[in-house]
Design an enzyme around this catalytic site. Structure first.
Site, PDB file in Angstrom:
ATOM      1  N   MET A 189       0.837  -1.196   0.000  1.00 42.74           N
ATOM      2  CA  MET A 189       0.000   0.000   0.000  1.00 42.74           C
ATOM      3  C   MET A 189       0.881   1.259   0.000  1.00 42.74           C
ATOM      4  O   MET A 189       0.406   2.349   0.324  1.00 42.74           O
ATOM      5  CB  MET A 189      -0.941  -0.008   1.207  1.00 42.74           C
ATOM      6  N   LEU A 210       6.630   3.114   1.688  1.00 39.31           N
ATOM      7  CA  LEU A 210       7.551   1.974   1.734  1.00 39.31           C
ATOM      8  C   LEU A 210       8.645   2.161   2.776  1.00 39.31           C
ATOM      9  O   LEU A 210       9.114   3.264   3.034  1.00 39.31           O
ATOM     10  CB  LEU A 210       8.173   1.771   0.345  1.00 39.31           C
ATOM     11  N   HIS A 211       9.029   1.039   3.375  1.00 39.59           N
ATOM     12  CA  HIS A 211      10.085   1.031   4.384  1.00 39.59           C
ATOM     13  C   HIS A 211      10.935  -0.228   4.185  1.00 39.59           C
ATOM     14  O   HIS A 211      10.705  -0.998   3.228  1.00 39.59           O
ATOM     15  CB  HIS A 211       9.487   1.101   5.788  1.00 39.59           C
ATOM     16  N   GLY A 271      10.922  -3.036   5.490  1.00 35.16           N
ATOM     17  CA  GLY A 271      10.171  -4.294   5.417  1.00 35.16           C
ATOM     18  C   GLY A 271       9.801  -4.609   3.975  1.00 35.16           C
ATOM     19  O   GLY A 271       9.975  -5.736   3.493  1.00 35.16           O
ATOM     20  N   HIS A 272       9.293  -3.594   3.280  1.00 31.81           N
ATOM     21  CA  HIS A 272       8.956  -3.787   1.867  1.00 31.81           C
ATOM     22  C   HIS A 272      10.216  -4.111   1.055  1.00 31.81           C
ATOM     23  O   HIS A 272      10.196  -4.969   0.172  1.00 31.81           O
ATOM     24  CB  HIS A 272       8.294  -2.524   1.297  1.00 31.81           C
ATOM     25  N   GLN A 308     -10.330  -2.831   2.036  1.00 31.52           N
ATOM     26  CA  GLN A 308      -9.865  -3.514   3.245  1.00 31.52           C
ATOM     27  C   GLN A 308      -9.868  -2.614   4.471  1.00 31.52           C
ATOM     28  O   GLN A 308      -9.437  -3.024   5.541  1.00 31.52           O
ATOM     29  CB  GLN A 308      -8.490  -4.144   3.022  1.00 31.52           C
ATOM     30  N   VAL A 368      10.802  -7.445   9.320  1.00 32.80           N
ATOM     31  CA  VAL A 368      11.941  -6.543   9.503  1.00 32.80           C
ATOM     32  C   VAL A 368      11.599  -5.592  10.652  1.00 32.80           C
ATOM     33  O   VAL A 368      10.479  -5.057  10.708  1.00 32.80           O
ATOM     34  CB  VAL A 368      12.246  -5.761   8.211  1.00 32.80           C
ATOM     35  N   SER A 398       6.349  -0.667  10.242  1.00 31.95           N
ATOM     36  CA  SER A 398       5.005  -0.554   9.690  1.00 31.95           C
ATOM     37  C   SER A 398       4.805   0.880   9.215  1.00 31.95           C
ATOM     38  O   SER A 398       5.296   1.830   9.837  1.00 31.95           O
ATOM     39  CB  SER A 398       3.967  -0.866  10.776  1.00 31.95           C
ATOM     40  N   SER A 399       4.073   1.005   8.102  1.00 27.73           N
ATOM     41  CA  SER A 399       3.778   2.359   7.601  1.00 27.73           C
ATOM     42  C   SER A 399       2.980   3.144   8.627  1.00 27.73           C
ATOM     43  O   SER A 399       2.962   4.375   8.608  1.00 27.73           O
ATOM     44  CB  SER A 399       2.978   2.261   6.304  1.00 27.73           C
TER      45      SER A 399
HETATM   46  P1  AMP Z   1       1.510  -2.863   3.472  1.00 31.54           P
HETATM   47  O1  AMP Z   1       2.068  -1.867   2.519  1.00 31.54           O
HETATM   48  O2  AMP Z   1       1.584  -2.450   4.910  1.00 31.54           O
HETATM   49  O3  AMP Z   1       0.160  -3.392   3.061  1.00 31.54           O
HETATM   50  O4  AMP Z   1       2.477  -4.108   3.397  1.00 31.54           O
HETATM   51  C1  AMP Z   1       2.804  -4.687   2.159  1.00 31.54           C
HETATM   52  C2  AMP Z   1       3.513  -5.984   2.419  1.00 31.54           C
HETATM   53  O5  AMP Z   1       4.700  -5.721   3.172  1.00 31.54           O
HETATM   54  C3  AMP Z   1       2.668  -6.959   3.235  1.00 31.54           C
HETATM   55  O6  AMP Z   1       2.863  -8.266   2.739  1.00 31.54           O
HETATM   56  C4  AMP Z   1       3.242  -6.805   4.614  1.00 31.54           C
HETATM   57  O7  AMP Z   1       3.095  -7.961   5.413  1.00 31.54           O
HETATM   58  C5  AMP Z   1       4.709  -6.547   4.305  1.00 31.54           C
HETATM   59  N1  AMP Z   1       5.345  -5.897   5.444  1.00 31.54           N
HETATM   60  C6  AMP Z   1       4.885  -4.835   6.143  1.00 31.54           C
HETATM   61  N2  AMP Z   1       5.702  -4.552   7.169  1.00 31.54           N
HETATM   62  C7  AMP Z   1       6.698  -5.469   7.125  1.00 31.54           C
HETATM   63  C8  AMP Z   1       7.863  -5.719   7.922  1.00 31.54           C
HETATM   64  N3  AMP Z   1       8.147  -4.971   8.971  1.00 31.54           N
HETATM   65  N4  AMP Z   1       8.660  -6.750   7.570  1.00 31.54           N
HETATM   66  C9  AMP Z   1       8.384  -7.524   6.492  1.00 31.54           C
HETATM   67  N5  AMP Z   1       7.298  -7.336   5.709  1.00 31.54           N
HETATM   68  C10 AMP Z   1       6.476  -6.328   6.017  1.00 31.54           C
END
Ligand code: AMP
Length: 275
Positions: free
Chosen positions: A21, A24-25, A27-28, A52, A167, A176-177
């Site tokens: 979504m 980005l950080h 984790g992405h 969602q 991550v 987390s975003s």
């Molecule tokens: P989002 O943009 O928050 O919907 O996340 C997109 C994808 O990145 C989803 O599959 C999340 O589970 C994954 N994601 C989000 N935060 C992390 C993180 N800290 N470590 C690894 N993957 C992540």
């Protein structure tokens, strides 16, 4: 996007997709890095999916720093960024929804009715538009991984779901975003969630397999942070999401807490690195 993806597949190129979504950080980045290792082509989707979000959730307010995201993605060497407007995914005549079944009603589903219907609906559409051989999801959103895998099995989708370990910030907070919403005091408290899960993971390693006991150890540690309220805290089987009689390697301890107006989720896979 779909034509490009079909052309790549016709030429024999395997495609990895990373649905996000945006905002980005690291984790992405980790999902993208894994995707690049496994596939000739990587598509990152950036789409804040209205379906969602619940009525009281922050769809409008969700961060959308798209220019920053694009700059970041350029540095990561992805082959395509798919950033559709809402009406491309949900045109006015759009009607169909994926029903997640019973696994969508527990844990996150209790607090967020309809959330997983929205997730699976967009994921199914994104898969069709991007033609992936593999799709990458973060373990942080563990129930999402379980539900997407269930959908892939149930519908016979030709895509492999790869779960990527969470991550974390240096102090253990899962990236987390939404962490940008934490005020400084909340940000200081937030790492207790990971610490509390680590207590239970260590107890499991030392032989504790009683789910109630593992949950209690986590609860006690969380109780040291008074500002924090537990939404759910449960040892579950990683396929059925049911509570096992005994935790086994691969069982998941999943937690959601509220810290002021912010909801944080995290989990640990007991006795294993990953799902
Ligand atoms: P989002 O943009 O928050 O919907 O996340 C997109 C994808 O990145 C989803 O599959 C999340 O589970 C994954 N994601 C989000 N935060 C992390 C993180 N800290 N470590 C690894 N993957 C992540």
């Amino acid at each position: 996007m779909q034509e490009q993806a079909i052309a790549w597949r016709s030429a024999g190129d395997e495609i990895g997709v990373v649905p996000t979504m945006g905002a980005l950080h690291a984790g992405h980045d980790s999902l993208i890095a894994r995707g690049r290792r496994d596939n000739r082509r990587v598509i990152v989707t950036v789409f804040v999916n209205p379906a969602q979000f619940g009525p009281n959730e922050e769809f409008e307010k969700y961060p959308r720093p798209f220019e920053d995201d694009l700059a970041r993605l350029e540095g990561l060497g992805v082959d395509a960024v798919f950033h559709p407007p809402v009406d491309q995914i949900y045109p006015p005549a759009f009607r169909t929804r994926v029903d997640p079944g019973p696994l969508g009603d527990v844990l996150e589903g209790t607090s967020r009715p309809g959330h997983f219907a929205g997730v699976l609906t967009v994921v199914l559409k994104l898969f069709n538009l991007t033609q992936p051989k593999r799709a990458y999801f973060g373990q942080k959103d563990f129930q999402q991984v379980v539900l997407v895998r269930q959908m892939v099995r149930d519908f016979g989708l030709p895509v492999r779901i790869v779960a990527v370990p969470t991550v974390r910030e240096q102090d253990g907070l899962a990236m987390s975003s939404r962490n940008v919403y934490l005020d400084p005091a909340q940000r200081q408290i937030a790492p207790v969630v990971h610490q509390a899960l680590a207590v239970a993971a260590a107890a499991f390693t030392n032989g504790e397999t009683e789910p109630a006991r593992l949950e209690e150890l986590t609860r006690q540690r969380l109780a040291t942070a008074q500002a924090l309220a537990i939404d759910y805290l449960s040892v579950v089987d990683q396929t059925t999401l049911g509570r096992p009689e005994r935790a086994i390697p691969g069982s998941v301890l999943a937690v959601a807490v509220k810290l002021g107006p912010i909801r944080l989720i995290d989990n640990v896979v007991l006795g294993a690195e990953r799902l």
